[in-house]
Design a protein around this motif. Sequence first.
Motif, PDB file in Angstrom:
ATOM      1  N   ILE A 107     158.801 109.809  21.461  1.00 13.60           N
ATOM      2  CA  ILE A 107     158.257 111.160  21.566  1.00 13.60           C
ATOM      3  C   ILE A 107     157.775 111.367  23.002  1.00 13.60           C
ATOM      4  CG2 ILE A 107     156.602 112.819  20.631  1.00 13.60           C
ATOM      5  CD1 ILE A 107     156.414 111.044  18.129  1.00 13.60           C
ATOM      6  N   TYR A 112     151.544 118.268  25.802  1.00 13.46           N
ATOM      7  CA  TYR A 112     151.879 119.157  24.687  1.00 13.46           C
ATOM      8  C   TYR A 112     152.358 120.527  25.155  1.00 13.46           C
ATOM      9  CZ  TYR A 112     149.214 115.628  22.119  1.00 13.46           C
ATOM     10  OH  TYR A 112     148.742 114.427  21.612  1.00 13.46           O
ATOM     11  N   TYR A 139     160.483 118.874  20.331  1.00 18.89           N
ATOM     12  CA  TYR A 139     159.521 119.593  19.498  1.00 18.89           C
ATOM     13  C   TYR A 139     159.029 120.810  20.260  1.00 18.89           C
ATOM     14  CZ  TYR A 139     156.161 116.835  22.312  1.00 18.89           C
ATOM     15  OH  TYR A 139     155.449 116.237  23.340  1.00 18.89           O
ATOM     16  N   VAL A 158     153.694 119.414  15.203  1.00 20.22           N
ATOM     17  CA  VAL A 158     153.558 118.224  14.356  1.00 20.22           C
ATOM     18  C   VAL A 158     154.606 118.247  13.254  1.00 20.22           C
ATOM     19  CG1 VAL A 158     152.001 116.937  12.836  1.00 20.22           C
ATOM     20  CG2 VAL A 158     151.083 118.096  14.863  1.00 20.22           C
ATOM     21  N   ASP A 160     157.452 119.562  13.464  1.00 21.05           N
ATOM     22  CA  ASP A 160     158.726 119.206  14.109  1.00 21.05           C
ATOM     23  C   ASP A 160     158.872 117.695  14.201  1.00 21.05           C
ATOM     24  OD1 ASP A 160     159.164 121.925  14.432  1.00 21.05           O
ATOM     25  OD2 ASP A 160     158.610 121.941  16.554  1.00 21.05           O
ATOM     26  N   TRP A 161     157.791 116.985  14.585  1.00 26.69           N
ATOM     27  CA  TRP A 161     157.855 115.515  14.626  1.00 26.69           C
ATOM     28  C   TRP A 161     158.228 114.966  13.254  1.00 26.69           C
ATOM     29  CZ3 TRP A 161     152.182 115.176  16.774  1.00 26.69           C
ATOM     30  CH2 TRP A 161     152.146 115.664  18.084  1.00 26.69           C
ATOM     31  N   ILE A 184     157.700 104.129  15.908  1.00 28.00           N
ATOM     32  CA  ILE A 184     157.532 105.349  16.694  1.00 28.00           C
ATOM     33  C   ILE A 184     156.799 104.989  17.983  1.00 28.00           C
ATOM     34  CG2 ILE A 184     157.621 106.955  14.770  1.00 28.00           C
ATOM     35  CD1 ILE A 184     154.552 107.095  14.852  1.00 28.00           C
ATOM     36  N   GLY A 186     155.607 106.575  22.146  1.00 36.69           N
ATOM     37  CA  GLY A 186     155.482 107.713  23.041  1.00 36.69           C
ATOM     38  C   GLY A 186     154.473 107.424  24.121  1.00 36.69           C
ATOM     39  N   GLY A 190     152.875 112.133  24.148  1.00 40.39           N
ATOM     40  CA  GLY A 190     153.715 111.448  23.164  1.00 40.39           C
ATOM     41  C   GLY A 190     152.992 110.272  22.528  1.00 40.39           C
ATOM     42  N   ALA A 193     150.704 111.780  20.120  1.00 45.77           N
ATOM     43  CA  ALA A 193     151.463 112.160  18.931  1.00 45.77           C
ATOM     44  C   ALA A 193     151.631 110.969  17.994  1.00 45.77           C
ATOM     45  CB  ALA A 193     152.830 112.710  19.337  1.00 45.77           C
ATOM     46  N   LEU A 197     150.298 110.836  14.154  1.00 44.72           N
ATOM     47  CA  LEU A 197     151.171 110.523  13.019  1.00 44.72           C
ATOM     48  C   LEU A 197     150.695 109.283  12.275  1.00 44.72           C
ATOM     49  CD1 LEU A 197     154.561 111.236  14.810  1.00 44.72           C
ATOM     50  CD2 LEU A 197     153.701 112.484  12.813  1.00 44.72           C
ATOM     51  N   THR A 203     152.724 111.008   6.421  1.00 39.41           N
ATOM     52  CA  THR A 203     153.833 110.484   7.236  1.00 39.41           C
ATOM     53  C   THR A 203     154.064 108.988   7.066  1.00 39.41           C
ATOM     54  OG1 THR A 203     152.369 110.071   9.111  1.00 39.41           O
ATOM     55  CG2 THR A 203     153.393 112.247   8.987  1.00 39.41           C
TER      56      THR A 203
END
Length: 490
Positions: A107, A112, A139, A158, A160-161, A184, A186, A190, A193, A197, A203
Motif C-alpha cells: 500500500i 493519504y 485507492y 479504507v 478500497d483497501w 500486507i 506499506g 501506507g 494503512a 487494517l 479484515t
Amino acid sequence: MTETPLVETASGPVRGFWRDEGSPDASAAFLGIPFAKPPVGDLRFEAPTPPEPWTEPLEATAYGATALRISGVDNLIPEPAVPGTSTLNVNVFTPALGGSLPVLVWIHGGGYTEGSPASPWYDGARFNRDGVVTVTISYRLGFDGFGYIEGAPANRGVRDWIAALEWVQQNIASFGGDPSRVTIGGQSAGGGAVLTLLGMPQTQHLFHQAISLSGAVADVPLPTARARAERIAELGGVTADVEGFRSLTERRVRQLQPKAATPRKGIGMVLDLITSGLPWGPMIDGELLALPTVDSLAAGIGADKPLLLGSADDEFTMVAVKEAAKARYIPAGVVLLPFLRNRKIRREYLAANAAQRKKGAAAVAGRFISDHVFRVLVPRVAEARRGADAATWAYRFSWVSPTKGWACHCLDVPFWFDGLDREKVTNLAGANPPQSLADEMHGAAVQFITDGDPGWPAWSTDPGIARVFGGDGSEIAEGAYDSVLALIPG
C-alpha cells in the motif's frame, strides 16, 4: 519466445507480459487490473463496486489510472500520475504462474492525499526473484477517499483497501500466490494503512502478517472530519452533503483540501500537523472504525498476526534544518516551546536526546517532529501488543543520506525493495549506496514474509529491542526507542 502469460480472474481473463527472461529477475507483470468500477458519476463517494465482468483478454500491460492526478516531480519517491477514470486497480508481479508462493500486498504512502502504485520503486521484480508474489494496490485519496460526507459511506479509501485485499484472496492463486500466506505492507501513510487494517475486526481474514514502515496513522476524530467537510462546502459554495460535493469537480476539491485543513504555511502548518494530526485519512466513524488504531491493537485485534514495524531516525529533520540559520542561536528548549508546552516532558525529552542537541536546535526540532508523527508510534504499538499471541519485531533505519544529511523519510524504501538501481534513488541515496545494507534489509523482509520471523529478537523478549540498520551493516540494540518514551502519555 515464452508464451504470453494469460490468467483467468473472477472477472475475466487478463494478459500480462514477461520481463527479463533468462535472468534471475525474470517475472511476469500484470498491470492495471480493475478490482472495482470507476468511482465516478453516481459511484463517486460510494463504496467500491465489483467491476463488470469481461470475456475477451484484458491487456494488462500498462499501469492503470491513478487517483493521483499530478506527478510528484519533486517528491522523494517518483510518483507517476496516470490519467483515466478506472483508478481502483491492482498490479501483480509474479515469478511463475504455477506454485503457491507467499504474497506481499503493498500500500503506497503519500499522506493519504498523494502517492502512486505505479512508482518504479514498488516494482516487485526483486521480491519475485526471492520467491514472493507482489501486488500493489490503488485507492481513493484526500477528501474523495477519506472526507466526511453526509449521505455517503465513511472511509471510502479504507473500503478500497478492503476490496483490493478481497480481490487478492479471490484471485491470487491464479498468479502463483498462496491466499493463506498474505503479508500486507506499506510505508508512511501506507504503513499507517497497514496498522489501521491490522486493528480492524472486519479484515482479519484477508491477510496473515503485516509490515509497517514509517507508519503514520490518521485516526481523524469524527467532529474534526465533519468540520473540515463543512469548510470545503463553504469554500466551494455547495451544500455539505453527497449531492453538493458531487457538484464539485475532482480538481476543485483538490484545490480546496489544503485550505480547509491546513491553511497556514511554514511553522504554522507544522503546528497544525502536531496539534491536529494528518488532515485527511481514516476517521473514527464509530462503524467501520470504532476505535483509534493503538486502542484497537491494545484490545487484542490482530493479536494472532506477526508484525514488523519501525522508522527512520530523522524522518522529517531535513524540513526543519531549512530553518537552521534562524535557530542557530536559539536554545533547543526554546525551539521546542511551540510544540511541547509541558515543561517536565520537555526536559525529559531533551535529556533523552542529548546527542541530537549537539547537532543544533533545528536538529532537535526536526527530531521532535519525526518522533511525534512517526517514531513514537513504534513503541506505542509494540507495547499495545505485548500480550499478543504473535510476535512484534521492531527496527530502526539510521543510515545517513549523503545528499540530504539525515536518515530521512523514504530513504529506506529502495533498500527494502532491493532497488538501489531504480529511478531517482541517487537523489536520496547518492551515487554509491551500500548494496550490503540493501541485502540485509531486503533479506529480512523476505525472511519475514516467507517464515514469519525477520531474524532478530522480538520486542516481547526484551522491550525496546530492535535491529538498527545503518552504517556498513546492522546491529541489535536494546532501548532502541528510549529517546521517544517521554512523549508517550503515562
